[in-house]
Motif scaffolding. Structure first.
Motif, PDB file in Angstrom:
ATOM      1  N   SER A 246       7.433  -1.421  -6.384  1.00  0.00           N
ATOM      2  CA  SER A 246       9.179  -1.454  -6.532  1.00  0.00           C
ATOM      3  C   SER A 246       9.792  -2.388  -7.237  1.00  0.00           C
ATOM      4  O   SER A 246       9.443  -3.655  -6.846  1.00  0.00           O
ATOM      5  CB  SER A 246       9.491  -1.279  -5.128  1.00  0.00           C
TER       6      SER A 246
ATOM      7  N   GLY B 292      -1.087   7.603 -11.143  1.00  0.00           N
ATOM      8  CA  GLY B 292       0.194   7.541 -10.323  1.00  0.00           C
ATOM      9  C   GLY B 292       1.486   8.198 -10.879  1.00  0.00           C
ATOM     10  O   GLY B 292       1.429   8.909 -11.833  1.00  0.00           O
ATOM     11  N   ARG B 293       2.603   8.036 -10.304  1.00  0.00           N
ATOM     12  CA  ARG B 293       3.893   8.704 -10.522  1.00  0.00           C
ATOM     13  C   ARG B 293       4.937   7.652 -10.556  1.00  0.00           C
ATOM     14  O   ARG B 293       4.664   6.753  -9.884  1.00  0.00           O
ATOM     15  CB  ARG B 293       4.172   9.919  -9.608  1.00  0.00           C
TER      16      ARG B 293
ATOM     17  N   ARG C 165       0.966  -1.358  -0.144  1.00  0.00           N
ATOM     18  CA  ARG C 165       0.261   0.151  -0.118  1.00  0.00           C
ATOM     19  C   ARG C 165       0.839   1.156   0.077  1.00  0.00           C
ATOM     20  O   ARG C 165       1.922   1.174   0.760  1.00  0.00           O
ATOM     21  CB  ARG C 165      -0.934   0.050   1.274  1.00  0.00           C
ATOM     22  N   ASP C 166       0.343   2.178  -0.653  1.00  0.00           N
ATOM     23  CA  ASP C 166       1.290   3.451  -0.536  1.00  0.00           C
ATOM     24  C   ASP C 166       1.131   4.379   0.705  1.00  0.00           C
ATOM     25  O   ASP C 166       0.102   4.465   0.947  1.00  0.00           O
ATOM     26  CB  ASP C 166       0.678   4.326  -2.089  1.00  0.00           C
TER      27      ASP C 166
ATOM     28  N   THR D  20       1.976   7.218   1.498  1.00  0.00           N
ATOM     29  CA  THR D  20       1.555   8.639   1.060  1.00  0.00           C
ATOM     30  C   THR D  20       0.096   8.919   1.029  1.00  0.00           C
ATOM     31  O   THR D  20      -0.508   9.929   1.027  1.00  0.00           O
ATOM     32  CB  THR D  20       2.398   9.161   0.254  1.00  0.00           C
TER      33      THR D  20
ATOM     34  N   HIS E 254      10.401   2.966  -8.487  1.00  0.00           N
ATOM     35  CA  HIS E 254       9.054   3.037  -7.655  1.00  0.00           C
ATOM     36  C   HIS E 254       7.840   3.677  -8.652  1.00  0.00           C
ATOM     37  O   HIS E 254       8.200   4.549  -9.535  1.00  0.00           O
ATOM     38  CB  HIS E 254       9.177   3.799  -6.474  1.00  0.00           C
ATOM     39  N   PHE E 255       6.803   3.074  -8.774  1.00  0.00           N
ATOM     40  CA  PHE E 255       5.628   3.759  -9.168  1.00  0.00           C
ATOM     41  C   PHE E 255       4.469   3.298  -8.502  1.00  0.00           C
ATOM     42  O   PHE E 255       4.321   2.248  -7.678  1.00  0.00           O
ATOM     43  CB  PHE E 255       5.422   3.299 -10.744  1.00  0.00           C
ATOM     44  N   THR E 256       3.522   4.259  -8.464  1.00  0.00           N
ATOM     45  CA  THR E 256       2.193   4.344  -7.759  1.00  0.00           C
ATOM     46  C   THR E 256       1.072   4.047  -8.722  1.00  0.00           C
ATOM     47  O   THR E 256       1.204   4.558 -10.077  1.00  0.00           O
ATOM     48  CB  THR E 256       1.799   5.414  -6.809  1.00  0.00           C
TER      49      THR E 256
ATOM     50  N   ASN F 279      -3.480   3.565  -8.948  1.00  0.00           N
ATOM     51  CA  ASN F 279      -4.709   3.663  -8.206  1.00  0.00           C
ATOM     52  C   ASN F 279      -5.374   2.768  -8.867  1.00  0.00           C
ATOM     53  O   ASN F 279      -6.008   2.816 -10.027  1.00  0.00           O
ATOM     54  CB  ASN F 279      -5.383   5.216  -8.189  1.00  0.00           C
TER      55      ASN F 279
ATOM     56  N   ARG G 217       1.800   1.020  -4.031  1.00  0.00           N
ATOM     57  CA  ARG G 217       3.275   1.257  -4.685  1.00  0.00           C
ATOM     58  C   ARG G 217       3.980  -0.048  -5.153  1.00  0.00           C
ATOM     59  O   ARG G 217       3.950  -0.918  -4.325  1.00  0.00           O
ATOM     60  CB  ARG G 217       3.978   2.015  -3.542  1.00  0.00           C
TER      61      ARG G 217
END
Length: 945
Positions: free
Chosen positions: A483, A533-534, A470-471, A473, A548-550, A552, A481
């Motif tokens: 990785s 995401g980013r 889970r992210d 942030t 890393h990337f997120t 949703n 998230r």
């Protein structure tokens, strides 16, 4: 001390000095030989020039009478003598003559033995060696000891050097090691000379204009392309400064470019115009790099005159084309949308009408326009997707999918590349991450494969780990998230901010070493942003990277219930032995999630200690998972100790491997290890293996009817059987004894290849693990030999003890038509031979009759379950005719979720593949998998209730 004692001490001292002197002499002789070989290579232009000097240097320095150089003839498959040397006291004319006339295949004589083993060889007395064809002549002329060493380039043997002495000499391992190093040195010399020849030919034959220019402004060397392009001779171009040929308007830019190169810029690209002999001008595109130590510029120029003229025309058409493309895309998008609205109504009404009472003619009419409507809607969707791509309006799908399954498939795809480099590839999903989510699984898989592929490409040793959590942030339940961590070269700080831009890589040296377009991370960033995401990277050069990337995703308020396990793992005492902490963590989370009680050990020695301690305390481990490759005591050694230990012999052991080496599965079976899995281990595979080894068994002794061996319609075949085991040869001969077929035998892949090339065969039965040349290598060579001669491929069936799916894939990739797993039943072999006799080429391994012995609680349900699946076959075929893909998808999903639970792992595999075919509307795949299901069900034997 008595005089006798003093005399004894004096004698011992003299003997020591004599031994030291002899040792110093031996060392000096070897150093002299090494230096002489090095000098010969340094002053020779080719191996032909260096060979007599090398042979003489080794013979004279080491005190041997004769030397010979043999080189490989790859077309004839033999070694040929190309040079000999003997000293003034040699007097061995007959032996030298027969040496020059002889050829040796692999394994024959000293040259052949060195060639086949790629190792040095020493014979104390050749006159007493059974594998020395020249022994009679050697004995006649007084030659006794001999040694030979390979000329190696990597794993390839380029040639062999052999030497002879008139004395019997015992093997000297230290000398052989030194000579082996000389062989590698000579191989590098040959490769270097070949490279120089290739470079010279490339320079002369290149269509591009290649040159070497000096900082003084003059050309030093030009290739023939200059004269073809400009019309000047090389002498005319080198006689004047090169600026004299440059267009006046381009001279300033050319001088500036030359100054940049002289200042040390690695590579610079620019354009200018050069005058031709007829007075016209040519546009040239330049790429140049300096060699400052020699005040030289290495450059290549290409004639782009026609391109320049075309660019002027294209520039005028570009805006018109872009405008037309935008108009077309907008039109397609609007029209597709307008057509989709009524089409949805038409197809929806057709579905409702299909569910009402209809007479046969009406049902046929509705079936036709339902199918036609679905086809038309698919076409419209394709047109809409095309317009979205061209107009930059790509959108992601929103469908339900299993996140763990996507991770497993992505890592499974990349596992082969990771294993080829000896890397650990693992994935981990934290327990609080939702499994059933909504989003675009294909785009997510594409991003994961891109990042994992980059990590593997830039990592030479260590591990690549994919983590999902889970992210931290965010608070949304579906904000995750991802990785991807590696232990590779890392990303320099100055390019981290630009690495996600198109066509950007870390630096030019990385580009040259690793290749790639630099688009992958840019595409990944685009998809991540579409998933709200980013993406970013944390790295340090030489210490690895973590991308890393997120993203949703949508989540379900009530997650789908997991399929209950047929056996209870709660409290199952399990020991995980693996030197990699990440792997231990992943296995602990998997097994603990199913209720098992886990202990860990980071090596074989600690694992054995834990097992023995548990045995003494009366709390034995019921299950042990071993990593096959560990420092110190590896998994196989520990598995063997477990089987030999009287208190541990009945422990269930599973072997896990990161590289799936040839022979490991058979080695596991020989040690009594219950199963062999390749990392990264799929959750479903691990659970199925644990269930099978701890709670189920499979009977194998029930006899099934065999095809008739004397079928009058059987066409006699000429069969080539390649097998190195006498027991297996006898078995296959027995199977085929009462058939009309003729069987020729070969004891290894090389003999099989020679026999195949010497006579026509209708079928080849090829064992994969054989000495000299293994089966896969032999098959690849046979297929290449057939292609070169335009021959129709001969059916080849692999015979192997490897039973994993990837082993079957390797056989097929090598060129086999089928893969028969040992022990091979007579029925299975005769059926495969019958297919070939009937003109059918087997495309897969025939099923052996499977007797299912399920958990006792499921016995009353098995017959009904199989009967339902047989009805599913007819339902799927009917649904396929009416393009009712939803019904097929539902049935496939049901099979995928229930097969393993009832003891039918193959039904689960077929269901999963069938579901994938439905998702891509692959009607041929659906039909093939349905036929596969029907064949499997026909071969299954059911237990008594």
């Amino acid at each position: 001390m008595s005089p006798a004692g003093e005399l004894q001490q004096f004698r011992e001292a003299v003997e020591r000095l004599e031994r030291q002197a002899a040792e110093h002499k031996r060392i000096w002789e070897r150093l002299a030989a090494r230096d002489a070989v090095t000098q010969a290579l340094a002053r020779s232009a080719s191996l032909a020039d260096a060979a007599p000097l090398i042979l003489q240097a080794i013979c004279e320095s080491l005190g041997w009478q004769m030397g010979a150089l043999w080189t490989t003839d790859p077309h004839a498959g033999v070694l040929r003598c190309v040079e000999t040397w003997d000293g003034p006291s040699g007097n061995i004319p007959q032996f030298e003559a027969i040496t020059r006339q002889s050829t040796f295949p692999p394994g024959i004589g000293i040259p052949g033995r060195v060639w086949s083993t790629r190792q040095s060889c020493w014979i104390p007395d050749v006159t007493r060696d059974a594998n020395f064809p020249r022994a009679p002549v050697a004995a006649k002329e007084g030659l006794r000891a001999s040694f030979g060493f390979p000329i190696l380039l990597g794993d390839a043997v380029l040639g062999v050097m052999e030497f002879f002495s008139r004395e019997i000499r015992q093997p000297d391992d230290e000398l052989l090691r030194m000579l082996g190093a000389m062989g590698s040195q000579i191989g590098q010399f040959i490769e270097r000379k070949r490279a120089e020849d290739v470079l010279d030919r490339f320079f002369s034959m290149s269509l591009d204009m290649l040159c070497i220019a000096g900082f003084d402004g003059y050309f030093k060397r030009l290739n023939p392309a200059w004269e073809r392009t400009l019309g000047y001779t090389v002498a005319e171009l080198t006689a004047a400064p090169f600026l004299d040929f440059v267009h006046p308007e381009d001279r300033h830019a050319t001088v500036a470019a030359t100054q940049k190169i002289s200042a040390g810029f690695d590579v610079i690209s620019f354009e200018n115009r050069y005058r031709c002999r007829d007075g016209s001008w040519k546009w040239l595109l330049w790429t140049a790099t300096p060699l400052q130590s020699q005040q030289l510029i290495y450059a290549a120029a290409r004639d782009i005159t026609e391109r320049k003229l075309a660019e002027d025309k294209i520039r005028g058409l570009k805006e018109t084309a872009e405008s037309a493309s935008r108009a077309k895309s907008d039109f397609l998008a609007r029209m597709s949308h307008e057509i989709r609205t009524p089409m949805n109504a038409i197809i929806g009404m057709a579905d409702l009408l299909w569910e009402t009472p209809l007479n046969p003619d009406q049902r046929e009419y509705v079936r036709i326009f339902r199918r036609a409507g679905s086809t038309l809607l698919n076409l419209i969707n394709d047109i809409l997707d095309l317009s979205k791509i061209e107009s930059g309006h790509m959108q992601l799908e929103e469908i339900d999918f299993d996140l763990a399954e996507i991770l497993e498939k992505a890592c499974e795809i990349m596992a082969v590349r990771a294993h080829e480099k000896g890397l650990e590839l693992a994935w981990r999903m934290k327990p609080d991450v939702p499994t059933n989510v909504t989003g675009d699984p294909d785009r997510l898989r594409q991003v994961l494969i891109n990042l994992a592929g980059n990590a593997i490409k830039f990592t030479d040793r260590g591990e690549v780990v994919v983590l999902v959590e889970r992210d931290p942030t965010g608070s949304e339940p579906g904000l995750l998230r991802f990785s991807v961590s590696d232990t590779g070269v890392g990303v320099p700080e100055d390019v981290r901010a630009r690495i996600f831009e198109s066509f950007v890589q870390a630096d030019t040296s990385t580009t040259r070493k690793y290749g790639g377009t630099g688009l992958g991370l840019s595409i990944a960033k685009h998809f991540v942003e579409l998933m709200n995401g980013r993406i970013w990277v944390e790295s340090a050069p030489g210490q690895g990277s973590t991308f890393h990337f997120t993203a949703n995703f949508g989540t379900h308020a009530e997650p789908k219930p997991a399929i209950p396990a047929p056996i209870d793992l709660k409290g199952l005492r399990t020991l995980v032995v693996d030197d990699n902490a990440t792997n231990r963590l992943i296995l602990r989370e998997m097994l603990a999630g199913w209720g098992a009680s886990i202990e860990e050990a980071d090596g074989g020695e600690r694992g054995l200690a834990a097992l023995e301690r548990a045995e003494r305390e009366g709390a034995r481990f019921e299950l042990v998972l071993l990593d096959s490759r560990m420092p110190g005591m590896d998994g196989f050694q520990l598995g063997e100790l477990i089987q030999k230990h009287p208190g541990l012999a009945n422990t269930t052991v599973l072997m896990l491997s990161s590289d799936n080496r040839s022979g490991d599965a058979a080695r596991c079976r020989g040690l009594g290890i219950s199963a062999y899995l390749v990392k990264p281990v799929r959750r479903s595979d691990l659970l199925a293996v644990v269930q099978t080894t701890l709670g189920m068994s499979r009977a194998t002794d029930e006899k099934m009817p065999e095809p008739s061996a004397t079928d009058p319609a059987t066409k006699p075949l000429r069969i080539l059987l390649a097998e190195d085991s006498e027991d297996n040869l006898f078995l296959i001969r027995s199977y085929l004894r009462d058939t009309p077929h003729r069987v020729d035998e070969a004891v290894n892949g090389e003999v099989a290849l020679h026999r195949f090339q010497s006579a026509p065969y209708d079928l080849v039965l090829m064992d994969l693990e054989m000495p000299v040349m293994d089966g896969r290598s032999s098959v690849r060579t046979i297929r290449e030999w057939e292609r070169q001669r335009g021959l129709k491929p001969t059916p080849i069936l692999a015979l192997t003890a490897h039973a994993l799916p990837e082993d079957a894939r390797k056989s097929l990739d090598a060129g086999c038509n089928g893969h028969l797993t040992k022990p091979i039943l007579k029925k299975t072999l005769l059926e495969a031979v019958r297919q070939v006799s009937a003109g059918q080429v087997p495309s897969q391994q025939p099923y052996e009759s499977e007797i299912v012995v399920p958990d006792v609680r499921l016995r009353p349900l098995i017959a009904g379950y199989v009967c339902s699946r047989r009805r599913d076959v007819a339902t799927i075929l009917a649904a396929l005719e009416s393009s009712d893909f939803e019904t097929i998808r539902s049935l496939a999903h049901k099979m995928k979720g229930t097969g393993t639970a009832y003891g039918f792992a193959r039904i689960t595999e077929i269901g999963a593949t069938l579901e994938q075919s439905v998702a891509s509307a692959n009607t041929e795949g659906i039909r093939n998998q349905t036929g596969e299901l029907e064949r499997y069900l026909n071969e299954v034997s059911l237990p008594d209730a």
